[in-house]
Design an enzyme around this catalytic site. Structure first.
Site, PDB file in Angstrom:
ATOM      1  N   ASN A  10       0.872  -1.177   0.000  1.00  0.00           N
ATOM      2  CA  ASN A  10       0.000   0.000   0.000  1.00  0.00           C
ATOM      3  C   ASN A  10       0.908   1.226   0.000  1.00  0.00           C
ATOM      4  O   ASN A  10       1.430   1.618   1.038  1.00  0.00           O
ATOM      5  CB  ASN A  10      -0.899  -0.025   1.247  1.00  0.00           C
ATOM      6  N   LYS A  12       0.187   4.245  -0.478  1.00  0.00           N
ATOM      7  CA  LYS A  12      -0.492   5.443   0.047  1.00  0.00           C
ATOM      8  C   LYS A  12      -0.235   6.644  -0.884  1.00  0.00           C
ATOM      9  O   LYS A  12      -0.158   6.455  -2.088  1.00  0.00           O
ATOM     10  CB  LYS A  12      -0.043   5.702   1.487  1.00  0.00           C
ATOM     11  N   HIS A  89      -9.413   1.185   5.177  1.00  0.00           N
ATOM     12  CA  HIS A  89      -8.106   1.399   5.825  1.00  0.00           C
ATOM     13  C   HIS A  89      -8.284   2.389   6.980  1.00  0.00           C
ATOM     14  O   HIS A  89      -9.095   3.312   6.896  1.00  0.00           O
ATOM     15  CB  HIS A  89      -7.094   1.937   4.805  1.00  0.00           C
ATOM     16  N   GLU A  91      -6.669   4.842   7.837  1.00  0.00           N
ATOM     17  CA  GLU A  91      -6.507   6.257   7.454  1.00  0.00           C
ATOM     18  C   GLU A  91      -7.770   6.796   6.785  1.00  0.00           C
ATOM     19  O   GLU A  91      -8.076   7.987   6.905  1.00  0.00           O
ATOM     20  CB  GLU A  91      -5.266   6.402   6.558  1.00  0.00           C
ATOM     21  N   GLU A 161      -4.651  -4.660  11.025  1.00  0.00           N
ATOM     22  CA  GLU A 161      -3.643  -3.612  11.148  1.00  0.00           C
ATOM     23  C   GLU A 161      -3.887  -2.824  12.432  1.00  0.00           C
ATOM     24  O   GLU A 161      -4.695  -1.875  12.438  1.00  0.00           O
ATOM     25  CB  GLU A 161      -3.737  -2.646   9.957  1.00  0.00           C
ATOM     26  N   GLY A 167       3.238   2.652  10.775  1.00  0.00           N
ATOM     27  CA  GLY A 167       4.223   3.718  10.604  1.00  0.00           C
ATOM     28  C   GLY A 167       4.986   4.078  11.869  1.00  0.00           C
ATOM     29  O   GLY A 167       5.650   5.115  11.916  1.00  0.00           O
ATOM     30  N   SER A 204       4.039  -1.669  10.231  1.00  0.00           N
ATOM     31  CA  SER A 204       5.503  -1.661  10.402  1.00  0.00           C
ATOM     32  C   SER A 204       6.174  -2.963   9.981  1.00  0.00           C
ATOM     33  O   SER A 204       7.157  -3.393  10.592  1.00  0.00           O
ATOM     34  CB  SER A 204       5.873  -1.297  11.844  1.00  0.00           C
TER      35      SER A 204
HETATM   36  P1  13P Z   1       3.405   0.784   7.511  1.00  0.00           P
HETATM   37  O1  13P Z   1       3.927  -0.503   6.907  1.00  0.00           O
HETATM   38  O2  13P Z   1       4.089   1.995   6.964  1.00  0.00           O
HETATM   39  O3  13P Z   1       3.385   0.720   8.986  1.00  0.00           O
HETATM   40  O4  13P Z   1       1.872   0.929   7.037  1.00  0.00           O
HETATM   41  C1  13P Z   1       1.015  -0.129   7.196  1.00  0.00           C
HETATM   42  C2  13P Z   1      -0.236   0.164   6.465  1.00  0.00           C
HETATM   43  O5  13P Z   1      -1.007   1.037   6.844  1.00  0.00           O
HETATM   44  C3  13P Z   1      -0.518  -0.624   5.253  1.00  0.00           C
HETATM   45  O6  13P Z   1      -1.819  -0.468   4.841  1.00  0.00           O
END
Ligand code: 13P
Length: 243
Positions: A10, A12, A89, A91, A161, A167, A204
């Site tokens: 992903n 983003k 997601h 976010e 997640e 992150g 992560s």
């Molecule tokens: P990170 O791998 O940057 O922690 O992000 C995970 C994520 O949100 C994947 O959808």
């Protein structure tokens, strides 16, 4: 037992057109697996199609077409040869105020258009500290998958997640992830009578911890954010989990 995992990148809202061009030079021809899905920022998707991996969207809408400025429909995605869409997601839930009801409608429309849906679920740090993880996951699963017929589950992948792991470099222990995925699978079996729902872990995941995470017995693969934007790291993750 099939040991190969699914790896989903992903990306983003990362990388410029120039950076994408460099990225593709390093990635294309090196993946060689339809168990790998790359979800770039949507304007770059045409550059990623027809390579040696699948392509996914980071979000899709709940209608086929119409006056919905800025949105992309699953029907449009399918017409471009896109196989997968991420829905719900954290976010999207956090910054765009997406709730389970909307997420559920998006899931249904995507399945109707024959996309594979990766439905994201996960708890915040606060919810974890209050020992509410299972309660939160239950609500997200019931809300997100409400009304799905049993045969529609063949198109569903869940991604666990934990929001506090996204992150941050913080990752739950393998035992914690095993237990939580076990809970998710048993819930889907109990409520929907569907036995083999694939569950990914995300948060992560890096080239450094993938060997360890790959030992989790009930994980079906990984949803990778930051590390998926770095070709060498992403290829290493694929090497360990998929090849
Ligand atoms: P990170 O791998 O940057 O922690 O992000 C995970 C994520 O949100 C994947 O959808």
């Amino acid at each position: 037992m099939e040991n190969k995992k699914i790896v989903v990148g992903n990306m983003k809202m990362n990388l410029t057109a120039e950076e994408i061009s460099d990225y593709l030079k390093e990635i294309n021809g090196q993946v060689g697996s339809n168990r790998v899905v790359i979800c770039p920022t949507s304007i770059y998707i045409p550059y990623f199609l027809k390579q040696d991996y699948l392509v996914g969207l980071q979000n899709t809408f709940l209608h086929e077409s119409g006056a919905y400025t800025g949105e992309i429909s699953p029907k449009q995605a399918a017409s471009m040869g896109i196989a997968v869409t991420i829905i719900g997601h954290s976010e999207r839930r956090m910054y765009f105020d997406e709730k389970d009801k909307l997420i559920n409608e998006k899931v249904k429309e995507a399945i109707k258009q024959n996309l594979r849906v990766i439905l994201c679920i996960g708890e915040t740090a606060e919810e974890r500290n209050m020992m509410r993880t299972e309660k939160v996951l239950r609500k997200q699963i019931l809300g997100g998958l409400r009304g799905l017929e049993k045969d529609m589950f063949d198109n569903v992948i869940l991604a666990y997640e934990p929001i506090w792991a996204i992150g941050t470099g913080e990752v739950p222990t393998n035992e914690e992830i095993t237990k939580t995925i076990g809970y998710i699978k048993s819930l889907v079996l109990e409520i929907y009578d569907y036995e083999s729902i694939p569950v990914l872990y995300g948060g992560s995941v890096t080239d450094k911890n993938i060997k360890e995470l790959n030992k989790i017995p009930n994980v079906s693969g990984f949803l990778v954010g930051g590390a998926s934007t770095k070709p060498k790291k992403f290829l290493k993750i694929i090497e360990v989990a998929v090849k």
